[in-house]
Write a protein that holds these residues in place. Structure first.
Motif, PDB file in Angstrom:
ATOM      1  N   GLN A 294     -15.799  -7.014  -1.631  1.00  0.00           N
ATOM      2  CA  GLN A 294     -15.412  -8.401  -1.851  1.00  0.00           C
ATOM      3  C   GLN A 294     -14.402  -8.772  -0.782  1.00  0.00           C
ATOM      4  O   GLN A 294     -13.476  -7.989  -0.490  1.00  0.00           O
ATOM      5  CB  GLN A 294     -14.793  -8.562  -3.231  1.00  0.00           C
ATOM      6  N   ARG A 295     -14.575  -9.951  -0.175  1.00  0.00           N
ATOM      7  CA  ARG A 295     -13.667 -10.388   0.873  1.00  0.00           C
ATOM      8  C   ARG A 295     -12.281 -10.644   0.288  1.00  0.00           C
ATOM      9  O   ARG A 295     -12.146 -11.213  -0.794  1.00  0.00           O
ATOM     10  CB  ARG A 295     -14.186 -11.672   1.534  1.00  0.00           C
ATOM     11  N   VAL A 296     -11.258 -10.226   1.016  1.00  0.00           N
ATOM     12  CA  VAL A 296      -9.876 -10.455   0.604  1.00  0.00           C
ATOM     13  C   VAL A 296      -9.420 -11.747   1.269  1.00  0.00           C
ATOM     14  O   VAL A 296      -9.448 -11.849   2.503  1.00  0.00           O
ATOM     15  CB  VAL A 296      -8.969  -9.279   1.036  1.00  0.00           C
ATOM     16  N   PRO A 297      -9.027 -12.767   0.480  1.00  0.00           N
ATOM     17  CA  PRO A 297      -8.563 -14.022   1.080  1.00  0.00           C
ATOM     18  C   PRO A 297      -7.339 -13.794   1.958  1.00  0.00           C
ATOM     19  O   PRO A 297      -6.521 -12.917   1.685  1.00  0.00           O
ATOM     20  CB  PRO A 297      -8.205 -14.892  -0.126  1.00  0.00           C
TER      21      PRO A 297
ATOM     22  N   LEU B 145     -15.396  -2.411  -4.079  1.00  0.00           N
ATOM     23  CA  LEU B 145     -15.458  -2.574  -5.531  1.00  0.00           C
ATOM     24  C   LEU B 145     -16.270  -1.480  -6.210  1.00  0.00           C
ATOM     25  O   LEU B 145     -15.929  -1.016  -7.292  1.00  0.00           O
ATOM     26  CB  LEU B 145     -16.078  -3.929  -5.884  1.00  0.00           C
ATOM     27  N   TYR B 146     -17.358  -1.094  -5.566  1.00  0.00           N
ATOM     28  CA  TYR B 146     -18.282  -0.136  -6.175  1.00  0.00           C
ATOM     29  C   TYR B 146     -19.028   0.577  -5.056  1.00  0.00           C
ATOM     30  O   TYR B 146     -19.259   0.004  -4.000  1.00  0.00           O
ATOM     31  CB  TYR B 146     -19.275  -0.875  -7.078  1.00  0.00           C
TER      32      TYR B 146
ATOM     33  N   ARG C 257     -22.352  -4.189   1.416  1.00  0.00           N
ATOM     34  CA  ARG C 257     -23.017  -5.364   0.856  1.00  0.00           C
ATOM     35  C   ARG C 257     -22.018  -6.258   0.141  1.00  0.00           C
ATOM     36  O   ARG C 257     -21.056  -5.776  -0.455  1.00  0.00           O
ATOM     37  CB  ARG C 257     -24.090  -4.954  -0.153  1.00  0.00           C
ATOM     38  N   ASP C 258     -22.276  -7.550   0.175  1.00  0.00           N
ATOM     39  CA  ASP C 258     -21.475  -8.515  -0.571  1.00  0.00           C
ATOM     40  C   ASP C 258     -21.745  -8.292  -2.053  1.00  0.00           C
ATOM     41  O   ASP C 258     -22.902  -8.207  -2.472  1.00  0.00           O
ATOM     42  CB  ASP C 258     -21.853  -9.938  -0.162  1.00  0.00           C
ATOM     43  N   SER C 259     -20.706  -8.221  -2.861  1.00  0.00           N
ATOM     44  CA  SER C 259     -20.867  -7.902  -4.286  1.00  0.00           C
ATOM     45  C   SER C 259     -21.521  -9.023  -5.077  1.00  0.00           C
ATOM     46  O   SER C 259     -22.113  -8.769  -6.133  1.00  0.00           O
ATOM     47  CB  SER C 259     -19.517  -7.558  -4.910  1.00  0.00           C
ATOM     48  N   GLN C 260     -21.467 -10.261  -4.605  1.00  0.00           N
ATOM     49  CA  GLN C 260     -22.054 -11.375  -5.351  1.00  0.00           C
ATOM     50  C   GLN C 260     -23.481 -11.678  -4.914  1.00  0.00           C
ATOM     51  O   GLN C 260     -24.332 -11.976  -5.740  1.00  0.00           O
ATOM     52  CB  GLN C 260     -21.190 -12.619  -5.208  1.00  0.00           C
ATOM     53  N   THR C 261     -23.745 -11.608  -3.618  1.00  0.00           N
ATOM     54  CA  THR C 261     -25.063 -11.995  -3.111  1.00  0.00           C
ATOM     55  C   THR C 261     -25.939 -10.809  -2.729  1.00  0.00           C
ATOM     56  O   THR C 261     -27.122 -10.981  -2.483  1.00  0.00           O
ATOM     57  CB  THR C 261     -24.913 -12.886  -1.870  1.00  0.00           C
ATOM     58  N   GLU C 262     -25.355  -9.616  -2.642  1.00  0.00           N
ATOM     59  CA  GLU C 262     -26.022  -8.394  -2.183  1.00  0.00           C
ATOM     60  C   GLU C 262     -26.498  -8.484  -0.739  1.00  0.00           C
ATOM     61  O   GLU C 262     -27.315  -7.695  -0.286  1.00  0.00           O
ATOM     62  CB  GLU C 262     -27.173  -7.993  -3.114  1.00  0.00           C
ATOM     63  N   GLU C 263     -25.963  -9.464   0.011  1.00  0.00           N
ATOM     64  CA  GLU C 263     -26.269  -9.588   1.433  1.00  0.00           C
ATOM     65  C   GLU C 263     -25.695  -8.388   2.175  1.00  0.00           C
ATOM     66  O   GLU C 263     -24.566  -7.968   1.914  1.00  0.00           O
ATOM     67  CB  GLU C 263     -25.651 -10.874   1.977  1.00  0.00           C
TER      68      GLU C 263
END
Length: 69
Positions: free
Chosen positions: A55-58, A40-41, A7-13
Motif C-alpha cells: 500500500q502506498r504511504v502518503p 501488507l501481505y 502488487r497494489d493491495s486494492q487493484t492487484e495491479e
C-alpha cells in the motif's frame, strides 16, 4: 536471490518485479519507483518466487515520521 512481484493491495495491479536477497517483511517499507510503499501481505508461490501486496504511504505520513524521529 528470490523474484519478488509487488502488487497494489486494492487493484492487484503489478507495480514492479525484481530480484531481492530475501522476502520483504510485513510492515517493511519498500521503494517502488519514486513512491514509498508498506508491505501488507506476502505469499510465497514457489521457493524462488513470491507475491507481495503493498500500500502506498502518503507523503504527509512520511513527513510526520521524519519530524518525530
Amino acid at each position: 536471490m528470490i523474484t519478488v512481484q509487488y502488487r497494489d493491495s486494492q487493484t492487484e495491479e503489478i507495480l514492479d518485479r525484481r530480484s531481492e536477497p530475501g522476502m520483504p517483511a510485513i510492515g517493511q517499507s519498500v521503494r517502488i519507483g519514486f513512491e514509498e510503499h508498506r508491505v501488507l501481505y506476502r505469499w510465497r508461490t514457489v521457493p524462488t518466487c513470491c507475491i507481495v501486496y503493498v500500500q502506498r504511504v502518503p507523503r504527509e505520513s512520511r513527513r510526520g515520521e521524519q519530524v518525530a524521529a
